[in-house]
Design a protein around this motif. Structure first.
Motif, PDB file in Angstrom:
ATOM      1  N   PHE A 156       7.570   9.911   2.795  1.00  0.00           N
ATOM      2  CA  PHE A 156       6.237   9.798   3.710  1.00  0.00           C
ATOM      3  C   PHE A 156       5.320   9.658   2.703  1.00  0.00           C
ATOM      4  O   PHE A 156       4.219   8.787   2.976  1.00  0.00           O
ATOM      5  N   GLN A 157       5.339  10.010   1.628  1.00  0.00           N
ATOM      6  CA  GLN A 157       4.194   9.646   0.459  1.00  0.00           C
ATOM      7  C   GLN A 157       4.268   8.039   0.064  1.00  0.00           C
ATOM      8  O   GLN A 157       2.985   7.583   0.190  1.00  0.00           O
ATOM      9  N   ASP A 158       5.372   7.561   0.021  1.00  0.00           N
ATOM     10  CA  ASP A 158       5.408   6.190  -0.083  1.00  0.00           C
ATOM     11  C   ASP A 158       4.806   5.323   0.913  1.00  0.00           C
ATOM     12  O   ASP A 158       4.002   4.241   0.609  1.00  0.00           O
ATOM     13  N   ILE A 159       4.999   5.872   2.284  1.00  0.00           N
ATOM     14  CA  ILE A 159       4.464   5.014   3.441  1.00  0.00           C
ATOM     15  C   ILE A 159       3.148   5.248   3.607  1.00  0.00           C
ATOM     16  O   ILE A 159       2.181   4.536   3.665  1.00  0.00           O
ATOM     17  N   ALA A 160       2.580   6.692   3.111  1.00  0.00           N
ATOM     18  CA  ALA A 160       1.162   7.133   3.315  1.00  0.00           C
ATOM     19  C   ALA A 160       0.469   6.195   2.274  1.00  0.00           C
ATOM     20  O   ALA A 160      -0.900   6.024   2.664  1.00  0.00           O
ATOM     21  N   VAL A 161       0.950   5.494   1.336  1.00  0.00           N
ATOM     22  CA  VAL A 161       0.098   4.630   0.202  1.00  0.00           C
ATOM     23  C   VAL A 161      -0.629   3.636   1.110  1.00  0.00           C
ATOM     24  O   VAL A 161      -1.806   3.308   0.749  1.00  0.00           O
ATOM     25  N   ILE A 162      -0.064   3.229   2.108  1.00  0.00           N
ATOM     26  CA  ILE A 162      -0.523   1.835   2.570  1.00  0.00           C
ATOM     27  C   ILE A 162      -2.016   2.324   3.301  1.00  0.00           C
ATOM     28  O   ILE A 162      -2.870   1.627   3.063  1.00  0.00           O
ATOM     29  N   PRO A 163      -1.939   3.369   3.979  1.00  0.00           N
ATOM     30  CA  PRO A 163      -3.285   3.619   4.807  1.00  0.00           C
ATOM     31  C   PRO A 163      -4.216   4.202   3.597  1.00  0.00           C
ATOM     32  O   PRO A 163      -5.461   3.820   3.808  1.00  0.00           O
ATOM     33  N   MET A 164      -3.823   4.523   2.643  1.00  0.00           N
ATOM     34  CA  MET A 164      -4.569   5.072   1.603  1.00  0.00           C
ATOM     35  C   MET A 164      -5.251   4.050   0.857  1.00  0.00           C
ATOM     36  O   MET A 164      -6.707   4.182   0.816  1.00  0.00           O
ATOM     37  N   VAL A 212      -5.727  -6.196   3.523  1.00  0.00           N
ATOM     38  CA  VAL A 212      -4.643  -5.167   3.215  1.00  0.00           C
ATOM     39  C   VAL A 212      -3.732  -5.105   4.460  1.00  0.00           C
ATOM     40  O   VAL A 212      -2.489  -5.199   4.516  1.00  0.00           O
ATOM     41  N   LEU A 213      -4.321  -4.533   5.607  1.00  0.00           N
ATOM     42  CA  LEU A 213      -3.687  -4.152   6.697  1.00  0.00           C
ATOM     43  C   LEU A 213      -3.076  -5.495   7.414  1.00  0.00           C
ATOM     44  O   LEU A 213      -1.905  -5.662   7.869  1.00  0.00           O
ATOM     45  N   ALA A 214      -4.046  -6.708   7.463  1.00  0.00           N
ATOM     46  CA  ALA A 214      -3.132  -7.764   7.848  1.00  0.00           C
ATOM     47  C   ALA A 214      -2.280  -8.394   6.949  1.00  0.00           C
ATOM     48  O   ALA A 214      -1.028  -8.825   7.664  1.00  0.00           O
TER      49      ALA A 214
END
Length: 646
Positions: A156-164, A212-214
Motif C-alpha cells: 500500500f505504501q509503494d502504491i500511495a507514493v504515486i498520489p503523494m 505526473v498522473l497522465a
C-alpha cells in the motif's frame, strides 16, 4: 565523475559487499546490517573511499533503488493485490493515513507551516520496502501472519507514493531562494532536457500534478496494449539478451521521463515493474534478473550507510536523535494498535510494529521532490534525510533484538530457510505436489511400476515422505532451473497437483514456454480455476472434487433405491455432460450474463438427457445390461474422463 573514478567506486562497493556479508553472517547478524556498516566504513565519515562530497554515493544509491523498485513492481500482480485487498486497504490505508496525520500534527506544533507539515507527514509515514522484505525473506518470516501483514502494508505504501507525488507540488510555499543551491543534476543535462526542466519549474504546481498522473496512466495503458505485445514478439526469438534489454528499455525510458518531470526515476522503474507484473513473461524476467537482485540491494544498503551525514548529526545530535526515536516509537505504536484492530496475535503484532517502525527509501524521493518544488526548506530537508537514513541504519539492530530477546519470550518461530534439494532421480513423469490430492496420483502410478519424480515445496512434508520410504525432493516447481534438474527436457508428463491456484498457473505458464513438449496434467482448485486452465490449453484439467463427488452421488442413488447399474450409468452420463459443459462455459465465464444463460441451458439439457436415459432403460432392460453397450458407453466415458476428472 571520470571513468577511472567510476570504476574505482564500483570496485570499492563490490569489495565492501564481498567482505561485509560473510563477516556479518559469521557473527550471526543479517546481511543488511553488514551492508550498512560497510557503507559507513567506506563513506565520508571513516575512510572516505567513496562519496567524499556525497554526490557519487547518491548516484549509486539511485541506481540501486531504481532496479530494486522495478523488482518490487514485478511482484504487484493484480491477482495478488486482489487476494490481499483486505490487509492492503485496511491495514495499509490505516497505517499511512493515521501516521501521516499524527506526524503532520506534531510538525505543526513544532512551528512548521501546515503545508510543509503535511509533506513531512507523508514522507515519514513510509517504511523501507528494501530492508523489511530482504530481512523477512532472509529470516524465513514472510509466511508468518506478521510477515504477510508487513508485506501488505508495504504494498500500500509503494502504491500511495504515486498520489503523494501528485499532491506534493500543490503544497509549495517556499521561495526558490530559500531552498538552497544543492546539485540536483541539472548541470549535466543536455540543452533540450534543461529547457524542458526549466519550463516545468516555471509552471504552477497543478501542471506537474497533471503531467505526473497522465504519465502514470500512459505507462499503464501503453504497457498493456503496446509493450506487452512487443515483448511477446521478442520472446519468440528466444534470444535472452534481447528479451532482458527490451524490458530495461521500458524501465530506463519511463525513469528518464519521470526525472524530466522532476520526479525520482525510482518511481518510473516501479511503474514499469507494475506494468510487466501482468505479463506472462514476468517469471522469466524475475529469473533472469534474480542473480543481480542481491548485488543491487547490497549497493543500495551500502549507499544508505555511506550517505549518512554524521557531520550534520554531530552538529545537531539532540534534534536528530529525538526525531529518530520519536518517529520509530510513534510508528511502532500506531502499527501495534492497527495490528490489534486487524486481530493479529500479540507476538505477531509486536513483530509487525517493530518491522515497519523506520523511515523508507521513498522518503528520500518525496523529500527531494518536495525540496525542488518548494515544499521544504533546505535545512528541514537535510535534517529529515539524515533522520530517515539513521532510522534505516538501526532497523537491522531492532530486528536482531526482536529475534533474540523478544521473540523467544513470546513464542514466535521462524520457518527455517532451506535450499532446493539436488535431484538425483529422473523419470518420464514429474509430479509437482504430493499432498492430499497428489499422493493418490503418485501411488496409483507407482503401483503400476511407473517411475515418478516427486517435487514438493513443503519441507516438513518432504521429510515425512522420506521417513515412510517415498523418494521426494524439496523445491519450487515454478523455477525452470529445478524442472531442468528434474529432467524436464526428457520427461513426457508434468502433473501439477498443488493446492495454490496461483502457483499452479505459474508452473503451467513457465512449463509451456520452457518445455513445450511436455504434456501437462493439472488439478483445478475451483470451477473458475478449471476455466483458466482450459484457456491455457493444458492437456488434462481436473476439478479436485469431481471424481469423489460423483462417486458419493452414485452411492447416494443406490441408497435411495436405484439399482447399481442405474446409478453407474447416471454417474457416467453426468461426468460426460459436465465435462462438455465445462469446456463450453470456459469461453463465457467472464461475461456474467451470458454465463448464467449458458448454465441454465446446460442444466435443462442434463435433465432432458437423464429423462431420456430413464425412458430407454425402462423400455429395454436387456439393453441396460448388454455387455457390448456397457463396454461402448464405458469406453466413451473414459475418453472424456481422461480429460475431465478421472
Amino acid at each position: 565523475m571520470s571513468h577511472q573514478a567510476l570504476f574505482l567506486s564500483a570496485l570499492v562497493y563490490l569489495l565492501a559487499a564481498v567482505i561485509s556479508v560473510p563477516v556479518a553472517k559469521k557473527l550471526g547478524l543479517s546481511s543488511v546490517l553488514g551492508y550498512l556498516v560497510a557503507g559507513v566504513i567506506i563513506g565520508p565519515f571513516c575512510f572516505k573511499l567513496v562519496g567524499e562530497e556525497g554526490a557519487d554515493v547518491m548516484h549509486f544509491a539511485e541506481f540501486g533503488v531504481v532496479l530494486m523498485l522495478f523488482l518490487v513492481g514485478l511482484e504487484l500482480r493484480p491477482s495478488l493485490l486482489w487476494k490481499l485487498r483486505g490487509p492492503i486497504l485496511g491495514l495499509g490505508g490505516a497505517q499511512v493515513i493515521v501516521t501521516a496525520v499524527l506526524i503532520a500534527g506534531i510538525a505543526v506544533l513544532c512551528g512548521l507551516a501546515w503545508q510543509m507539515a503535511i509533506g513531512v507527514g507523508m514522507a515519514l509515514a513510509l517504511s523501507s520496502t528494501a530492508i523489511v522484505l530482504q530481512t523477512l525473506q532472509e529470516k524465513g518470516l514472510m509466511e508468518t501472519t506478521g510477515g504477510q501483514s508487513s508485506f501488505s502494508v508495504l504494498l500500500f505504501q509503494d502504491i500511495a507514493v504515486i498520489p503523494m507525488l501528485a499532491v506534493m507540488p500543490l503544497l509549495a510555499t517556499v521561495r526558490e531562494t530559500d531552498q538552497g543551491h544543492g546539485d540536483h543534476g541539472s548541470d549535466h543535462h543536455g540543452t533540450e532536457e534543461l529547457a524542458f526542466t526549466n519550463w516545468i519549474s516555471e509552471q504552477p504546481g497543478w501542471v506537474t500534478t497533471v503531467l505526473v498522473l497522465a504519465t502514470v496512466a500512459a505507462v499503464i495503458i501503453g504497457g498493456r496494449y503496446l509493450f506487452q505485445p512487443i515483448l511477446t514478439i521478442v520472446a519468440k526469438t528466444r534470444v535472452r539478451e534481447v528479451f532482458v534489454a527490451l524490458a530495461l528499455v521500458l524501465v530506463i525510458g519511463v525513469a528518464l521521463w519521470m526525472s524530466l518531470l522532476g520526479v525520482s526515476p525510482a518511481l518510473g522503474a516501479f511503474l514499469a515493474g507494475v506494468v510487466l507484473a501482468e505479463s506472462e513473461y514476468r517469471h522469466e524476467l524475475e529469473s533472469d534478473i534474480e542473480p543481480f537482485k542481491g548485488i543491487l540491494l547490497g549497493v543500495f544498503f551500502i549507499s544508505v550507510g555511506a550517505s549518512i551525514d554524521f557531520r550534520l548529526i554531530l552538529s545537531q545530535p539532540g534534534t536528530i536523535l529525538a526525531i529518530v526515536a520519536g518517529l520509530m516509537v510513534l510508528k511502532a505504536a500506531v502499527i501495534f494498535a492497527i495490528g490489534h484492530w486487524g486481530k493479529l496475535g500479540f507476538d505477531q503484532r509486536t513483530f509487525f510494529a517493530l518491522a515497519l517502525a523506520q523511515g523508507g527509501e521513498f522518503a528520500f524521493v518525496l523529500l527531494g521532490f518536495g525540496l525542488t518544488k518548494g515544499v521544504f526548506t533546505n535545512e528541514v530537508s537535510q535534517v529529515l534525510v539524515a533522520s530517515v537514513a539513521l532510522s534505516m541504519a538501526v532497523t537491522p539492530l531492532v530486528f536482531l533484538i526482536e529475534e533474540r530477546v523478544i521473540r523467544p519470550r513470546l513464542g514466535t518461530r521462524a520457518a527455517p530457510e532451506r535450499k532446493p534439494d539436488d535431484i538425483e532421480k529422473r523419470s518420464e513423469v514429474i509430479l509437482a505436489g504430493f499432498g492430499r490430492f497428489g499422493n493418490f496420483v503418485g501411488r496409483l502410478l507407482q503401483s503400476q511400476n511407473v517411475p515418478v519424480t516427486v517435487i514438493d515445496h513443503d519441507a516438513d512434508h518432504i521429510d515425512f515422505l522420506r521417513e515412510i520410504g517415498v523418494e521426494a525432493y524439496y523445491g519450487d516447481a515454478s523455477r525452470h532451473e529445478l524442472l531442468e534438474a528434474a529432467g524436464a527436457e526428457q520427461a513426457k508428463l508434468l502433473i501439477v497437483t498443488l493446492e495454490a491456484e496461483e502457483k499452479v498457473n505459474e508452473i503451467v505458464a513457465m512449463a509451456r514456454r520452457r518445455f513445450p513438449h511436455l504434456r501437462i496434467l493439472t488439478r483445478a482448485a475451483s470451477r473458475q480455476h478449471l476455466y483458466e486452465l482450459i484457456e491455457e490449453q493444458v492437456d488434462v484439467a481436473i476439478h479436485q472434487h469431481a471424481g469423489s463427488a460423483s462417486e458419493l452421488g452414485e452411492s447416494a442413488l443406490e441408497m435411495i433405491g436405484f439399482r447399481r447399474h442405474q446409478a453407474a450409468r447416471a454417474a457416467r452420463l453426468f461426468r460426460k455432460h459436465d465435462w462438455e459443459a465445462t469446456v463450453d462455459l470456459a469461453g463465457e465465464h467472464r461475461d456474467r450474463s451470458r454465463y448464467i444463460d449458458k448454465v441454465r441451458e446446460r442444466l435443462a439439457t442434463l435433465r432432458d438427457l437423464s429423462d431420456h436415459e430413464a425412458e430407454v432403460e425402462r423400455g429395454d432392460m436387456t439393453h441396460a445390461w448388454d455387455t457390448t453397450a456397457l463396454r461402448a458407453a464405458t469406453s466413451g466415458a473414459e475418453d472424456l474422463e481422461g480429460k475431465a476428472a478421472e
